[in-house]
Design a protein around this motif. Structure first.
Motif, mmCIF file in Angstrom:
data_model
loop_
_atom_site.group_PDB
_atom_site.id
_atom_site.type_symbol
_atom_site.label_atom_id
_atom_site.label_comp_id
_atom_site.label_asym_id
_atom_site.label_seq_id
_atom_site.Cartn_x
_atom_site.Cartn_y
_atom_site.Cartn_z
ATOM 1 N N ALA A 39 1.041 -1.151 -0.033
ATOM 2 C CA ALA A 39 -0.004 -0.005 -0.009
ATOM 3 C C ALA A 39 0.865 1.275 0.117
ATOM 4 O O ALA A 39 0.552 2.063 -0.805
ATOM 5 C CB ALA A 39 -0.914 0.007 1.212
ATOM 6 N N SER A 40 2.087 1.244 0.914
ATOM 7 C CA SER A 40 2.683 2.481 0.894
ATOM 8 C C SER A 40 3.404 2.620 -0.617
ATOM 9 O O SER A 40 3.582 3.891 -1.011
ATOM 10 C CB SER A 40 3.957 2.108 1.797
ATOM 11 N N ALA A 41 4.052 1.609 -0.961
ATOM 12 C CA ALA A 41 4.688 1.398 -2.389
ATOM 13 C C ALA A 41 3.911 2.095 -3.474
ATOM 14 O O ALA A 41 4.397 2.740 -4.299
ATOM 15 C CB ALA A 41 5.409 0.158 -2.613
ATOM 16 N N ILE A 42 2.791 1.729 -3.482
ATOM 17 C CA ILE A 42 1.580 2.240 -4.698
ATOM 18 C C ILE A 42 0.890 3.302 -4.382
ATOM 19 O O ILE A 42 0.000 3.679 -5.174
ATOM 20 C CB ILE A 42 0.990 0.830 -5.369
ATOM 21 N N GLY A 43 1.059 3.894 -3.141
ATOM 22 C CA GLY A 43 0.075 4.933 -2.783
ATOM 23 C C GLY A 43 -1.397 4.598 -2.551
ATOM 24 O O GLY A 43 -2.116 5.478 -3.086
ATOM 25 N N ALA A 44 -1.558 3.594 -2.037
ATOM 26 C CA ALA A 44 -2.994 3.026 -1.734
ATOM 27 C C ALA A 44 -3.378 3.200 -0.129
ATOM 28 O O ALA A 44 -2.426 3.042 0.527
ATOM 29 C CB ALA A 44 -2.927 1.624 -2.351
ATOM 30 N N LYS A 45 -4.674 2.957 -0.262
ATOM 31 C CA LYS A 45 -5.120 2.916 1.340
ATOM 32 C C LYS A 45 -4.841 1.311 1.802
ATOM 33 O O LYS A 45 -4.667 0.441 1.001
ATOM 34 C CB LYS A 45 -6.735 3.016 1.338
ATOM 35 N N PHE A 46 -4.658 1.296 3.027
ATOM 36 C CA PHE A 46 -4.292 -0.218 3.605
ATOM 37 C C PHE A 46 -5.508 -0.619 4.618
ATOM 38 O O PHE A 46 -5.768 0.337 5.495
ATOM 39 C CB PHE A 46 -2.969 -0.215 4.464
ATOM 40 N N ILE A 47 -6.129 -1.515 4.533
ATOM 41 C CA ILE A 47 -7.341 -2.067 5.466
ATOM 42 C C ILE A 47 -6.949 -3.465 5.734
ATOM 43 O O ILE A 47 -6.773 -4.443 4.893
ATOM 44 C CB ILE A 47 -8.399 -2.031 4.478
ATOM 45 N N ASP A 48 -6.619 -3.706 6.994
ATOM 46 C CA ASP A 48 -6.575 -4.789 7.735
ATOM 47 C C ASP A 48 -7.542 -5.799 7.685
ATOM 48 O O ASP A 48 -8.337 -5.278 8.685
ATOM 49 C CB ASP A 48 -5.513 -4.974 8.740
ATOM 50 N N GLY A 49 -7.949 -6.688 7.109
ATOM 51 C CA GLY A 49 -9.140 -7.642 7.412
ATOM 52 C C GLY A 49 -9.302 -8.174 8.834
ATOM 53 O O GLY A 49 -10.408 -8.334 9.102
ATOM 54 N N ASP A 50 -8.068 -8.102 9.638
ATOM 55 C CA ASP A 50 -8.264 -8.698 10.777
ATOM 56 C C ASP A 50 -9.113 -7.738 11.654
ATOM 57 O O ASP A 50 -10.030 -8.149 12.606
ATOM 58 C CB ASP A 50 -7.159 -9.116 11.621
ATOM 59 N N ASP A 51 -9.177 -6.618 11.308
ATOM 60 C CA ASP A 51 -9.651 -5.463 11.882
ATOM 61 C C ASP A 51 -11.363 -5.444 11.452
ATOM 62 O O ASP A 51 -11.903 -4.901 12.317
ATOM 63 C CB ASP A 51 -9.179 -3.943 11.656
ATOM 64 N N LEU A 52 -11.751 -5.985 10.464
ATOM 65 C CA LEU A 52 -13.211 -6.132 10.166
ATOM 66 C C LEU A 52 -13.740 -7.363 10.789
ATOM 67 O O LEU A 52 -15.064 -7.677 10.364
ATOM 68 C CB LEU A 52 -13.104 -6.358 8.658
ATOM 69 N N HIS A 53 -12.996 -8.414 11.363
ATOM 70 C CA HIS A 53 -13.640 -9.453 12.115
ATOM 71 C C HIS A 53 -14.809 -9.027 13.409
ATOM 72 O O HIS A 53 -14.464 -8.023 13.991
ATOM 73 C CB HIS A 53 -12.703 -10.375 12.956
ATOM 74 N N PRO A 54 -15.691 -9.424 13.207
ATOM 75 C CA PRO A 54 -16.757 -9.445 14.214
ATOM 76 C C PRO A 54 -16.311 -9.956 15.699
ATOM 77 O O PRO A 54 -15.419 -10.854 15.855
ATOM 78 C CB PRO A 54 -18.127 -10.242 13.863
ATOM 79 N N LYS A 55 -16.692 -9.311 16.708
ATOM 80 C CA LYS A 55 -16.140 -9.637 18.114
ATOM 81 C C LYS A 55 -16.278 -11.306 18.342
ATOM 82 O O LYS A 55 -15.239 -11.730 18.874
ATOM 83 C CB LYS A 55 -17.093 -8.942 19.212
ATOM 84 N N ALA A 56 -17.284 -11.919 17.833
ATOM 85 C CA ALA A 56 -17.423 -13.277 18.084
ATOM 86 C C ALA A 56 -16.317 -13.996 17.529
ATOM 87 O O ALA A 56 -15.891 -14.986 18.015
ATOM 88 C CB ALA A 56 -18.784 -13.870 17.430
#
Length: 182
Positions: free
Chosen positions: A24-41
């Protein structure tokens, strides 16, 4: 022109987050870590060392798909990290999105186990490595996939990833075979 998403995929400890952030840094893109999108359960289940099943993954994959849709609709480029182990998971992410590429970080069970043993502070447990490999359906016959061998230093894996993505982008004008291994 529409936005695009590059989904960095593979089993646990293959380097998805590291490569994803650097890419993401190298190509100037947004970074979204899918781990942050896991539901609490899901996070609680994995913290107990329990592998997720398809039902657990469904709301998570919807969140990944929606993030890709958001990027595309805003004409942005993003790098998302998501294991995307099964073809059906990748198809769910592709559903309704027209510009998703998967970057498959591929490594042997032994290499992944070695990396997992050296990790600290992550909710995935070592005993889940086998479960990840048992679930993995390698994307060998899918379009818009770049496969990168990760048996190299991370700097080299990043270079291979960028080269593979650039090659795939060049092939867009002639989409005879949009699967690339580097």
């Amino acid at each position: 022109m529409t936005g695009k998403s590059i989904v960095v995929m593979g089993v646990c400890a293959c380097g998805k987050s590291t490569v994803g952030q650097q890419l993401a840094s190298a190509i100037g893109a947004k970074f979204i870590d899918g781990d942050d999108l896991h539901p609490k359960a899901n996070i609680l289940k994995m913290s107990r060392g329990e592998p997720l099943n398809d039902k657990d993954r469904e709301p998570w994959l919807e969140r990944i798909r929606d993030a890709a849709f958001s990027l595309e609709s805003k004409n942005e480029t993003g790098v998302l990290v998501c294991s995307a182990l099964k073809k059906s998971y990748r198809d769910q992410i592709r559903d309704g999105n027209s510009n998703v590429t998967f970057l498959f970080l591929d490594g042997s069970f032994e290499l992944i186990l070695k990396r997992m043993r050296s990790r600290t502070g992550h909710f995935m447990k070592e005993n889940m490595v086998k479960s990840q490999f048992d679930t993995l359906e390698r994307p060998t016959d899918e379009s818009q996939v770049v496969t990168v061998d990760i048996d190299a230093p991370m700097d080299e894996v990043l270079v291979r990833s960028i080269e593979g993505l650039e090659f795939l982008a060049q092939q867009q004008a002639s989409p005879v075979n949009n699967t690339q291994e580097v």
